[in-house]
Design an enzyme around this catalytic site. Sequence first.
Site, mmCIF file in Angstrom:
data_model
loop_
_atom_site.group_PDB
_atom_site.id
_atom_site.type_symbol
_atom_site.label_atom_id
_atom_site.label_comp_id
_atom_site.label_asym_id
_atom_site.label_seq_id
_atom_site.Cartn_x
_atom_site.Cartn_y
_atom_site.Cartn_z
ATOM 1 N N SER A 161 0.853 -1.190 0.000
ATOM 2 C CA SER A 161 0.000 0.000 0.000
ATOM 3 C C SER A 161 0.889 1.241 0.000
ATOM 4 C CB SER A 161 -0.951 -0.025 1.209
ATOM 5 O OG SER A 161 -1.904 1.025 1.117
ATOM 6 N N THR A 162 0.795 2.093 1.020
ATOM 7 C CA THR A 162 1.558 3.342 1.040
ATOM 8 C C THR A 162 3.053 3.071 0.912
ATOM 9 O OG1 THR A 162 -0.107 4.228 2.546
ATOM 10 C CG2 THR A 162 1.921 5.495 2.278
ATOM 11 N N HIS A 187 -2.559 -1.018 -3.496
ATOM 12 C CA HIS A 187 -3.698 -0.118 -3.326
ATOM 13 C C HIS A 187 -3.485 1.153 -4.140
ATOM 14 C CE1 HIS A 187 -4.282 -2.104 0.899
ATOM 15 N NE2 HIS A 187 -4.848 -2.818 -0.064
ATOM 16 N N MET A 281 -0.024 1.144 5.249
ATOM 17 C CA MET A 281 -0.779 1.397 6.466
ATOM 18 C C MET A 281 -1.866 0.336 6.644
ATOM 19 S SD MET A 281 -1.278 3.287 9.136
ATOM 20 C CE MET A 281 -0.497 4.900 8.919
ATOM 21 N N ASP A 284 -4.225 -4.908 5.900
ATOM 22 C CA ASP A 284 -4.660 -5.702 4.753
ATOM 23 C C ASP A 284 -3.542 -6.635 4.303
ATOM 24 O OD1 ASP A 284 -6.371 -6.567 2.734
ATOM 25 O OD2 ASP A 284 -5.633 -5.078 1.300
#
Length: 342
Positions: A161-162, A187, A281, A284
């Site tokens: 993600s991030t 993401h 973050m 998931d």
Amino acid sequence: MGPTKVLVVDDSIVFREMLVQNLSKDPAIQIVATAGDAFAARDAILAHHPDVMTLDIELPRMNGIEFLRKLMPQYPQRTVVISSLSDKVFDALNAGAVDFVAKPAVSNRAQLEDFVKNDLLVKVKIAAAAQIGNVRKTAMVQEQSHLSVNKSNLIVAIGASTGGTEAILSVVKEFGTDIPGIVAVQHMPPGFTKMYAKRLNDNCRIQVKEAETGDRVMPGRMLIAPGGDRHMRLVKVSGEYRVDIKPGPKVNGHCPSVDVLFDSVAKTAGADAVGIILTGMGGDGAKGLLAMRRAGARTIGQDESTCIVYGMPKVAYDLGAVERQDKLSDIAGRTYTLLNKM
């Protein structure tokens, strides 16, 4: 701990002020300054020391990407880029931005309020917790990694993600065409995943594409789940690995979800898989990676020292889903090591 100090940078006075008004509604946010170009933004950073800067890419005199490249070496700044649908956003991430949001085609105040509340505000809060200055480039691999024998029955699954756009690139660019088929969730808003896949394809030895239902998962190829409202799962059809992409509700706040992909890999590939969870973050992918490990898969988590946000890998590690934590620069080599033991 006080509110997050935010600097808003956008050349449109109207859009800038609307961002300020809506961000200010959250008591955890304090707007310390605004700027209409890179030079004013630089002065505001020196004067107000913001925790996070929101940055439009299209600025007069000096664009946001060039500004970041000049700024970050001397004054590292947690930055969330606001971008229209353009691959320039990946240049901004490469230059040091923590994350980005897709600039909305705002036609009324309600839409803007929704964008700030559900997109921008979330990313600003995540950026405030990001570790900037972490290594974004992998070290040169001293010895070319390769598979000892053909292992076309294996699968590599990646979730991030991030900070993941650069992290995935750092890992995948070290893979050769002998790497087993890769399935990945990063993401990202819809539309950007196709551009991201092309960027990886242009910079890596393996083939990379945005996944479509029915695509074969085969050696030397990476399939990235499309951003939007659909989940990607690994399936087996007539003895071949393929992907199935269908609409579904958000899982852990995300669609596509890393957990959904990893769960399908656990069920479909079992012990014939390597799972990799990278910076991001939240949690998931943690439960899905645990399912993979319990099914006999080998699992890797990015370590805290090289994560932009040590969230997803930490949750996975705490659950017992991560067999081994590695620095980002070591993950490609570790993947080959594990594959050669399978």
